[in-house]
Design a protein around this motif. Structure first.
Motif, PDB file in Angstrom:
ATOM      1  N   LYS A 107      26.016 -39.038  35.025  1.00  0.00           N
ATOM      2  CA  LYS A 107      24.945 -38.470  34.203  1.00  0.00           C
ATOM      3  C   LYS A 107      24.506 -39.451  33.124  1.00  0.00           C
ATOM      4  CE  LYS A 107      25.648 -33.495  34.633  1.00  0.00           C
ATOM      5  NZ  LYS A 107      25.840 -32.254  33.884  1.00  0.00           N
ATOM      6  N   LYS A 108      25.471 -40.131  32.507  1.00  0.00           N
ATOM      7  CA  LYS A 108      25.135 -41.114  31.475  1.00  0.00           C
ATOM      8  C   LYS A 108      24.360 -42.279  32.079  1.00  0.00           C
ATOM      9  CE  LYS A 108      28.948 -40.156  28.345  1.00  0.00           C
ATOM     10  NZ  LYS A 108      30.198 -40.664  27.759  1.00  0.00           N
ATOM     11  N   ARG A 109      24.763 -42.694  33.252  1.00  0.00           N
ATOM     12  CA  ARG A 109      24.071 -43.798  33.938  1.00  0.00           C
ATOM     13  C   ARG A 109      22.636 -43.404  34.283  1.00  0.00           C
ATOM     14  NH1 ARG A 109      25.398 -48.455  37.505  1.00  0.00           N
ATOM     15  NH2 ARG A 109      23.832 -48.410  39.128  1.00  0.00           N
ATOM     16  N   ILE A 110      22.470 -42.198  34.795  1.00  0.00           N
ATOM     17  CA  ILE A 110      21.126 -41.706  35.129  1.00  0.00           C
ATOM     18  C   ILE A 110      20.285 -41.606  33.863  1.00  0.00           C
ATOM     19  CG2 ILE A 110      19.829 -39.699  35.976  1.00  0.00           C
ATOM     20  CD1 ILE A 110      22.209 -39.259  37.966  1.00  0.00           C
ATOM     21  N   LEU A 111      20.868 -41.079  32.788  1.00  0.00           N
ATOM     22  CA  LEU A 111      20.139 -40.977  31.520  1.00  0.00           C
ATOM     23  C   LEU A 111      19.694 -42.355  31.037  1.00  0.00           C
ATOM     24  CD1 LEU A 111      19.090 -39.285  29.158  1.00  0.00           C
ATOM     25  CD2 LEU A 111      21.354 -39.531  28.096  1.00  0.00           C
ATOM     26  N   LEU A 112      20.573 -43.328  31.119  1.00  0.00           N
ATOM     27  CA  LEU A 112      20.228 -44.686  30.713  1.00  0.00           C
ATOM     28  C   LEU A 112      19.057 -45.220  31.546  1.00  0.00           C
ATOM     29  CD1 LEU A 112      20.761 -47.276  29.083  1.00  0.00           C
ATOM     30  CD2 LEU A 112      22.427 -47.915  30.864  1.00  0.00           C
ATOM     31  N   PHE A 113      19.128 -45.013  32.852  1.00  0.00           N
ATOM     32  CA  PHE A 113      18.041 -45.478  33.722  1.00  0.00           C
ATOM     33  C   PHE A 113      16.722 -44.766  33.407  1.00  0.00           C
ATOM     34  CE2 PHE A 113      21.086 -47.769  36.230  1.00  0.00           C
ATOM     35  CZ  PHE A 113      20.345 -48.773  36.805  1.00  0.00           C
ATOM     36  N   GLU A 114      16.787 -43.506  33.072  1.00  0.00           N
ATOM     37  CA  GLU A 114      15.561 -42.766  32.738  1.00  0.00           C
ATOM     38  C   GLU A 114      14.976 -43.236  31.403  1.00  0.00           C
ATOM     39  OE1 GLU A 114      13.873 -40.823  34.868  1.00  0.00           O
ATOM     40  OE2 GLU A 114      15.455 -41.432  36.246  1.00  0.00           O
ATOM     41  N   ILE A 115      15.833 -43.534  30.443  1.00  0.00           N
ATOM     42  CA  ILE A 115      15.357 -44.064  29.161  1.00  0.00           C
ATOM     43  C   ILE A 115      14.709 -45.437  29.367  1.00  0.00           C
ATOM     44  CG2 ILE A 115      16.094 -44.935  26.899  1.00  0.00           C
ATOM     45  CD1 ILE A 115      18.236 -42.638  26.955  1.00  0.00           C
ATOM     46  N   ILE A 116      15.379 -46.283  30.140  1.00  0.00           N
ATOM     47  CA  ILE A 116      14.794 -47.587  30.459  1.00  0.00           C
ATOM     48  C   ILE A 116      13.460 -47.389  31.184  1.00  0.00           C
ATOM     49  CG2 ILE A 116      15.064 -49.685  31.852  1.00  0.00           C
ATOM     50  CD1 ILE A 116      18.126 -49.444  31.240  1.00  0.00           C
ATOM     51  N   GLY A 117      13.404 -46.410  32.078  1.00  0.00           N
ATOM     52  CA  GLY A 117      12.172 -46.117  32.804  1.00  0.00           C
ATOM     53  C   GLY A 117      11.026 -45.735  31.880  1.00  0.00           C
ATOM     54  N   ALA A 118      11.326 -44.958  30.859  1.00  0.00           N
ATOM     55  CA  ALA A 118      10.293 -44.573  29.893  1.00  0.00           C
ATOM     56  C   ALA A 118       9.764 -45.807  29.166  1.00  0.00           C
ATOM     57  CB  ALA A 118      10.846 -43.557  28.889  1.00  0.00           C
ATOM     58  N   ILE A 119      10.660 -46.709  28.817  1.00  0.00           N
ATOM     59  CA  ILE A 119      10.253 -47.945  28.144  1.00  0.00           C
ATOM     60  C   ILE A 119       9.410 -48.803  29.088  1.00  0.00           C
ATOM     61  CG2 ILE A 119      11.122 -50.106  27.129  1.00  0.00           C
ATOM     62  CD1 ILE A 119      13.581 -48.379  26.183  1.00  0.00           C
ATOM     63  N   VAL A 120       9.820 -48.898  30.340  1.00  0.00           N
ATOM     64  CA  VAL A 120       9.075 -49.663  31.338  1.00  0.00           C
ATOM     65  C   VAL A 120       7.670 -49.083  31.520  1.00  0.00           C
ATOM     66  CG1 VAL A 120       8.945 -50.205  33.824  1.00  0.00           C
ATOM     67  CG2 VAL A 120      11.077 -50.573  32.559  1.00  0.00           C
ATOM     68  N   ILE A 121       7.552 -47.774  31.539  1.00  0.00           N
ATOM     69  CA  ILE A 121       6.243 -47.141  31.690  1.00  0.00           C
ATOM     70  C   ILE A 121       5.334 -47.492  30.511  1.00  0.00           C
ATOM     71  CG2 ILE A 121       5.017 -44.919  31.694  1.00  0.00           C
ATOM     72  CD1 ILE A 121       7.384 -43.860  33.406  1.00  0.00           C
ATOM     73  N   VAL A 122       5.854 -47.419  29.308  1.00  0.00           N
ATOM     74  CA  VAL A 122       5.040 -47.736  28.126  1.00  0.00           C
ATOM     75  C   VAL A 122       4.601 -49.204  28.155  1.00  0.00           C
ATOM     76  CG1 VAL A 122       5.068 -47.953  25.607  1.00  0.00           C
ATOM     77  CG2 VAL A 122       5.997 -45.900  26.698  1.00  0.00           C
ATOM     78  N   ILE A 123       5.534 -50.101  28.417  1.00  0.00           N
ATOM     79  CA  ILE A 123       5.189 -51.529  28.477  1.00  0.00           C
ATOM     80  C   ILE A 123       4.231 -51.782  29.644  1.00  0.00           C
ATOM     81  CG2 ILE A 123       6.103 -53.852  28.913  1.00  0.00           C
ATOM     82  CD1 ILE A 123       8.673 -52.892  27.404  1.00  0.00           C
TER      83      ILE A 123
END
Length: 181
Positions: free
Chosen positions: A4-20
């Motif tokens: 769950k922590k790994r998935i959360l980390l990937f989703e947070i990174i994904g949000a940053i990738v989307i903004v950039i």
């Protein structure tokens, strides 16, 4: 719990990738010298439809990378990502036309802020759906084809945009999004 922590980390990174990605994809067509192929995947004008591409395409690209990094079945992963992606695709249209319809015009600062909102919503939905114990794969054959169709529509409607407001470039007063050299 570790997954769950790994998935959360990937989703947070994904949000940053989307903004950039949204920022880059807003200017990439012009920076590419109005390259036709680039224009199929990035914003080519100031229509609402073209702005869907700057959020949706980075979401799709990151989802592909994320799939190979996480140990989640294809059906579960792409059911979750299809629901999250389609939700953001629809939300972008609904939010823009609702707020600009209420006040009578759009505000660039709200449009920019909304990209952060879409990125957070996609991350939240993705996370919740990827960690759920419920069987979401029963929706795969409905949402995944719609997800692929949405991606294809970005290309098709960039080449042949319908003459409706969603595709109207308010800056250059045209429906046609690609410049020909």
């Amino acid at each position: 719990m570790e997954n769950k922590k790994r998935i959360l980390l990937f989703e947070i990174i994904g949000a940053i990738v989307i903004v950039i990605g949204a920022f880059l994809f807003h200017f990439l067509y012009e920076l590419s010298g109005d390259n036709f192929i680039v224009g199929l995947f990035v914003a080519t004008n100031e229509s609402v439809f073209q702005h869907i591409k700057i959020v949706f395409v980075p979401f799709v690209l990151y989802s592909i990378i994320e799939y190979f990094c996480l140990n989640i079945s294809f059906k579960k992963f792409f059911t979750a990502k299809s629901i999250a992606g389609l939700s953001v695709y629809a939300l972008l249209i609904i939010f823009y036309y609702t707020y600009s319809g209420i006040i009578g015009y759009n505000i660039a600062l709200i449009d920019i802020f909304s990209v952060f909102l879409y990125a957070l919503i996609s991350a939240y939905l993705g996370y919740r759906l990827l960690v759920t114990k419920r069987d979401i794969t029963k929706w795969f054959w409905i949402v995944f084809p719609l997800y692929i169709l949405a991606l294809i529509s970005l290309i098709v409607f960039t080449i042949w945009p319908p003459k409706i407001n969603l595709f109207y470039d308010t800056m250059y007063k045209t429906y046609y999004p690609l410049k020909h050299k």
